[in-house]
Design an enzyme around this catalytic site. Structure first.
Site, PDB file in Angstrom:
ATOM      1  N   HIS A  38     -18.336 -27.458  -6.694  1.00  0.00           N
ATOM      2  CA  HIS A  38     -18.802 -28.822  -6.962  1.00  0.00           C
ATOM      3  C   HIS A  38     -20.186 -29.137  -6.396  1.00  0.00           C
ATOM      4  O   HIS A  38     -20.642 -30.276  -6.503  1.00  0.00           O
ATOM      5  CB  HIS A  38     -17.795 -29.831  -6.409  1.00  0.00           C
ATOM      6  CG  HIS A  38     -16.504 -29.887  -7.173  1.00  0.00           C
ATOM      7  ND1 HIS A  38     -16.440 -30.197  -8.510  1.00  0.00           N
ATOM      8  CD2 HIS A  38     -15.236 -29.643  -6.791  1.00  0.00           C
ATOM      9  CE1 HIS A  38     -15.174 -30.164  -8.922  1.00  0.00           C
ATOM     10  NE2 HIS A  38     -14.420 -29.815  -7.892  1.00  0.00           N
ATOM     11  N   ARG A  56     -16.695 -20.971  -1.809  1.00  0.00           N
ATOM     12  CA  ARG A  56     -15.799 -21.363  -2.890  1.00  0.00           C
ATOM     13  C   ARG A  56     -16.501 -21.139  -4.224  1.00  0.00           C
ATOM     14  O   ARG A  56     -17.473 -21.825  -4.533  1.00  0.00           O
ATOM     15  CB  ARG A  56     -15.383 -22.823  -2.753  1.00  0.00           C
ATOM     16  CG  ARG A  56     -14.444 -23.236  -3.895  1.00  0.00           C
ATOM     17  CD  ARG A  56     -13.715 -24.517  -3.588  1.00  0.00           C
ATOM     18  NE  ARG A  56     -14.539 -25.711  -3.700  1.00  0.00           N
ATOM     19  CZ  ARG A  56     -14.036 -26.949  -3.743  1.00  0.00           C
ATOM     20  NH1 ARG A  56     -12.725 -27.133  -3.649  1.00  0.00           N
ATOM     21  NH2 ARG A  56     -14.839 -27.989  -3.836  1.00  0.00           N
ATOM     22  N   ASP A 110     -20.616  -9.134  -2.382  1.00  0.00           N
ATOM     23  CA  ASP A 110     -21.776  -8.249  -2.198  1.00  0.00           C
ATOM     24  C   ASP A 110     -22.875  -8.904  -1.362  1.00  0.00           C
ATOM     25  O   ASP A 110     -23.553  -8.223  -0.586  1.00  0.00           O
ATOM     26  CB  ASP A 110     -22.357  -7.817  -3.557  1.00  0.00           C
ATOM     27  CG  ASP A 110     -21.557  -6.695  -4.214  1.00  0.00           C
ATOM     28  OD1 ASP A 110     -20.660  -6.120  -3.558  1.00  0.00           O
ATOM     29  OD2 ASP A 110     -21.828  -6.386  -5.400  1.00  0.00           O
ATOM     30  N   GLU A 149      -3.518 -27.157  -5.557  1.00  0.00           N
ATOM     31  CA  GLU A 149      -4.042 -28.498  -5.858  1.00  0.00           C
ATOM     32  C   GLU A 149      -3.599 -29.020  -7.217  1.00  0.00           C
ATOM     33  O   GLU A 149      -4.329 -29.763  -7.871  1.00  0.00           O
ATOM     34  CB  GLU A 149      -5.571 -28.539  -5.688  1.00  0.00           C
ATOM     35  CG  GLU A 149      -6.340 -27.421  -6.363  1.00  0.00           C
ATOM     36  CD  GLU A 149      -7.844 -27.464  -6.055  1.00  0.00           C
ATOM     37  OE1 GLU A 149      -8.325 -28.417  -5.426  1.00  0.00           O
ATOM     38  OE2 GLU A 149      -8.541 -26.534  -6.484  1.00  0.00           O
ATOM     39  N   ASP A 170      -7.800 -33.057  -6.025  1.00  0.00           N
ATOM     40  CA  ASP A 170      -7.241 -32.569  -7.287  1.00  0.00           C
ATOM     41  C   ASP A 170      -5.734 -32.775  -7.340  1.00  0.00           C
ATOM     42  O   ASP A 170      -5.185 -33.077  -8.406  1.00  0.00           O
ATOM     43  CB  ASP A 170      -7.591 -31.091  -7.491  1.00  0.00           C
ATOM     44  CG  ASP A 170      -8.982 -30.941  -8.074  1.00  0.00           C
ATOM     45  OD1 ASP A 170      -9.205 -31.448  -9.188  1.00  0.00           O
ATOM     46  OD2 ASP A 170      -9.836 -30.336  -7.425  1.00  0.00           O
TER      47      ASP A 170
HETATM   48  C1  3PY Z   1      -9.691 -31.119  -3.409  1.00  0.00           C
HETATM   49  O1  3PY Z   1      -9.395 -31.992  -2.583  1.00  0.00           O
HETATM   50  O2  3PY Z   1      -9.333 -31.108  -4.580  1.00  0.00           O
HETATM   51  C2  3PY Z   1     -10.536 -29.998  -2.979  1.00  0.00           C
HETATM   52  O3  3PY Z   1     -10.728 -29.080  -3.735  1.00  0.00           O
HETATM   53  C3  3PY Z   1     -11.183 -29.999  -1.646  1.00  0.00           C
HETATM   54  O4  3PY Z   1     -10.460 -30.459  -0.689  1.00  0.00           O
HETATM   55 MG    MG Z   2     -10.200 -29.434  -5.653  1.00  0.00          MG
END
Ligand code: 3PY
Ligand code: MG
Length: 253
Positions: free
Chosen positions: A45, A70, A84, A149, A175
């Site tokens: 993000h 991430r 890498d 999530e 999420d």
């Molecule tokens: C979320 O809360 O969805 C995340 O990916 C980060 O905490």
């Molecule tokens: Mg998330």
């Protein structure tokens, strides 16, 4: 094992992290000085490229902090690029099944254990060829963290946690709230109940659990409740919060 997060898990030391979404090495260096156990560099993000991630890795290299990356999606080609350039710890978003988790583990392992494409002398991860046992041993330092999530992921916690090579399960409250029908309301009681149940099941499955805390009080409570790795906030939140507070403090009363 040189991975600071894996070591913290093995020693049952709570690991406090800080989200990095500004995508610049200068601020990453400032945050690396602050004593967090891990920093999360967000390719999902935040406006990061492989080059900005590399620059941030180089900026934090002198400090005793574990950089975690991430990727935008758990995809083998992206994972090998992140590994890498020298990330040893990965947080993969949106993991919903054991099969998916197995594929992610394979993406982090060289053959025959996995399918990671082989480069050694040209990669920063091997100290540009300086580590003689790199190909044989680098998997020992990989810390693969998967994000739980969604409603679908909640159903699969035990199966995902049982996958060898999955080192921890991290709840994404934003999420998860959306998936449970409470978009933008991670504090909704239904979401909080689901999170408590998920953390409990991850603990029973014997894997380290993690979560993105909603505020410092939430972070302390999660750590006290046995969550192994907690993200305490974000660089953007710190900057905008302090900028706003300073502006307000300078207004005539
Ligand atoms: C979320 O809360 O969805 C995340 O990916 C980060 O905490
Ligand atoms: Mg998330």
């Amino acid at each position: 094992v040189n991975n600071l997060l894996k070591t913290a898990f093995a020693e049952r030391r709570p690991a406090v992290g800080l989200w990095q979404a500004l995508a610049t090495p200068y601020t990453a260096e400032i945050c690396a000085r602050a004593g967090y156990d891990w920093l999360l560099f967000d390719g999902e993000h935040a406006p990061n490229t492989l080059q900005t991630l590399l620059a941030q890795l180089q900026a934090v290299a002198p400090f005793p902090v574990e950089p975690v990356a991430r990727p935008p999606i758990g995809e083998a080609a992206i994972i090998k690029q992140y590994l890498d350039i020298g990330f040893r710890s990965l947080l993969i978003p949106m993991v919903e099944s054991a099969t998916q988790a197995e594929r992610l583990v394979a993406a982090t392992r060289f053959p025959p254990a996995g399918i990671r494409g082989v480069a050694s002398a040209t990669s920063r991860a091997s100290d540009f060829g300086g580590q003689a046992d790199y190909l044989a041993r680098t998997h020992e330092d990989i810390c693969l963290l998967v994000q739980i999530e969604s409603r679908a992921a909640l159903d699969q916690i035990e199966a995902i946690a049982a996958v060898p090579g999955v080192d921890g399960l991290f709840i994404g409250p934003a999420d998860l709230a959306g998936s449970l029908g409470h978009l933008g309301q991670p504090r909704h009681p239904d979401v909080q109940t689901a999170i408590a149940d998920a953390l409990d099941r991850i603990r029973k499955a014997g894997k380290p659990s993690g979560i993105f805390a909603l505020d410092p009080e939430d972070a302390r409570a999660r750590l006290a409740g046995g969550v192994a790795f907690v993200s305490a906030g974000t660089d953007i939140g710190l900057l905008s919060g302090s900028a706003n507070a300073l502006r307000t403090a300078c207004s005539p009363s």
